[in-house]
Design a protein around this motif. Sequence first.
Motif, short mmCIF file in Angstrom:
data_model
loop_
_atom_site.label_atom_id
_atom_site.label_comp_id
_atom_site.label_asym_id
_atom_site.label_seq_id
_atom_site.Cartn_x
_atom_site.Cartn_y
_atom_site.Cartn_z
N GLN A 31 0.83 -1.20 0.00
CA GLN A 31 0.00 0.00 0.00
C GLN A 31 0.87 1.25 0.00
OE1 GLN A 31 -3.28 0.06 2.88
NE2 GLN A 31 -2.75 2.17 3.35
N GLY A 32 0.52 2.21 -0.86
CA GLY A 32 1.26 3.46 -0.94
C GLY A 32 2.57 3.35 -1.68
N GLN A 33 2.76 2.28 -2.42
CA GLN A 33 4.00 2.05 -3.16
C GLN A 33 3.77 2.22 -4.66
OE1 GLN A 33 5.43 -2.13 -4.30
NE2 GLN A 33 6.68 -1.71 -2.51
N ILE A 34 4.78 2.75 -5.35
CA ILE A 34 4.76 2.75 -6.82
C ILE A 34 5.61 1.57 -7.26
CG2 ILE A 34 5.27 4.03 -8.93
CD1 ILE A 34 4.99 6.61 -7.40
N HIS A 35 4.98 0.62 -7.90
CA HIS A 35 5.62 -0.65 -8.26
C HIS A 35 5.72 -0.74 -9.78
CE1 HIS A 35 6.56 -4.91 -6.98
NE2 HIS A 35 6.44 -5.05 -8.29
N GLY A 36 6.91 -0.93 -10.28
CA GLY A 36 7.14 -0.99 -11.71
C GLY A 36 7.07 -2.40 -12.25
N LEU A 37 6.54 -2.51 -13.45
CA LEU A 37 6.43 -3.80 -14.14
C LEU A 37 7.22 -3.69 -15.44
CD1 LEU A 37 4.95 -6.46 -13.59
CD2 LEU A 37 3.06 -5.61 -14.97
N VAL A 38 8.24 -4.55 -15.58
CA VAL A 38 9.18 -4.46 -16.68
C VAL A 38 9.24 -5.79 -17.41
CG1 VAL A 38 11.49 -3.65 -17.33
CG2 VAL A 38 10.55 -3.05 -15.10
N GLY A 39 9.45 -5.75 -18.71
CA GLY A 39 9.62 -6.98 -19.47
C GLY A 39 9.59 -6.70 -20.95
N PRO A 40 10.19 -7.58 -21.73
CA PRO A 40 10.15 -7.40 -23.19
C PRO A 40 8.74 -7.61 -23.72
CG PRO A 40 11.10 -9.52 -22.62
CD PRO A 40 10.92 -8.79 -21.33
N ASN A 41 8.53 -7.25 -24.97
CA ASN A 41 7.23 -7.49 -25.59
C ASN A 41 6.89 -8.97 -25.52
OD1 ASN A 41 6.98 -4.79 -26.29
ND2 ASN A 41 7.95 -5.07 -28.29
N GLY A 42 5.65 -9.28 -25.13
CA GLY A 42 5.24 -10.66 -25.02
C GLY A 42 5.57 -11.31 -23.70
N ASP A 185 -0.03 9.87 -0.40
CA ASP A 185 -1.34 9.89 0.27
C ASP A 185 -1.91 8.49 0.49
OD1 ASP A 185 -1.30 12.64 0.42
OD2 ASP A 185 -2.45 12.94 -1.42
N GLY A 186 -1.14 7.45 0.11
CA GLY A 186 -1.57 6.08 0.38
C GLY A 186 -2.09 5.29 -0.79
N THR A 187 -2.19 5.92 -1.98
CA THR A 187 -2.64 5.18 -3.17
C THR A 187 -1.50 4.30 -3.68
OG1 THR A 187 -4.18 6.92 -3.81
CG2 THR A 187 -3.49 5.39 -5.54
N SER A 188 -1.81 3.07 -4.02
CA SER A 188 -0.83 2.17 -4.62
C SER A 188 -0.88 2.33 -6.14
CB SER A 188 -1.13 0.72 -4.24
OG SER A 188 -1.22 0.58 -2.83
N VAL A 189 0.28 2.28 -6.78
CA VAL A 189 0.37 2.45 -8.23
C VAL A 189 1.17 1.28 -8.80
CG1 VAL A 189 1.09 3.94 -10.13
CG2 VAL A 189 0.34 4.96 -7.96
N VAL A 190 0.60 0.63 -9.81
CA VAL A 190 1.34 -0.36 -10.59
C VAL A 190 1.42 0.17 -12.01
CG1 VAL A 190 1.41 -2.73 -11.45
CG2 VAL A 190 0.51 -2.27 -9.16
N LEU A 191 2.64 0.30 -12.51
CA LEU A 191 2.78 0.84 -13.86
C LEU A 191 3.80 0.03 -14.64
CD1 LEU A 191 5.60 2.75 -14.24
CD2 LEU A 191 4.36 4.14 -12.59
N SER A 192 3.52 -0.12 -15.92
CA SER A 192 4.49 -0.73 -16.82
C SER A 192 5.11 0.35 -17.67
CB SER A 192 3.81 -1.77 -17.72
OG SER A 192 3.05 -1.14 -18.73
N SER A 193 6.35 0.14 -18.06
CA SER A 193 7.02 1.12 -18.91
C SER A 193 8.24 0.47 -19.54
CB SER A 193 7.46 2.34 -18.09
OG SER A 193 8.12 3.28 -18.92
#
Length: 315
Positions: A31-42, A185-193
Amino acid sequence: MGKPLAVRARGITKCFGDVVALDGIDLDVTQGQIHGLVGPNGAGKTTLLGLLLGLAVADSGSGSLEILGTPVGRALAAPDGVAGFVDGPGLYPWLSARQNLAALATLRGGDARSAGIDDVLGQVGLTDVADDRVRGFSLGMRQRLGLAAALLTKPRLLVLDEPSNGLDPAGKRHVHGVLNRLAADGTSVVLSSHRMDDLEELCSEVTILATGRVVFSGPLSKLAAENRDLDYRLRTSDPEAARRLAADAAGIRVVDDTGARRDAEVIVVRALVPALDELVARIVRSGIAVRELAPVVSPLEAAFLALTEQQEAGR
């Protein structure tokens, strides 16, 4: 006791016919973390984001998925408190930015007049173009409008696919500020890039996927510490003396880099962090000023390439 988890996945599998998109995925997002998601196409990033947004469901009997403390069932529905987009935000090009948000608020059963539209437009920096038609927006402006649409629901988990796509430096800085404030402010974020600089600036933890499997998940600091030797650009006030010190130092290799040859003040060295620290200390003790020290390739990018190549080779 640590913070509660916004996402807890264990052994999640998702197949499309004979194609295994996700193969026993484990994922923890605090909770409250920005978590990155990484990987090649597919690699399975889009499929995993779709599961978090309720756009798809995991295969029956493949494991468990909890979002915001609630087990996710087998229905195609966005869990309460979750918002975001995959493969770009869905927008009506013939409507203005404000009208798009009003339509979305109405579709969700809310009152467009009290939905906080002006507030979210201001948050993402689109107030000045609020009444312009979206068909004239750049890719970066569309991404920011998609973020505004997600913020309308005041989500506790925000799931974003390539949110910096098409953003200029000012737009990127603006979006980074929004995401950092949300996390504070406590929002969790999962993002790919695919942009490693974005992930390194924003994320406290990352998960690297390859061929549908997790090859690393944890803090960026751990990823850097576990990584093999990296190449570093070292700019000093006396490059020849620095080169001699580097050549004599244990655990240091001077690399003949083409870019460095064009810049007389720069040498490139290959080292693990402890050996690099000792070299910098020796250079400073010798009265030489260190003007720049930076990895040629970031630790995240280097680890991403190494880990995904290993996974591909083991298939």
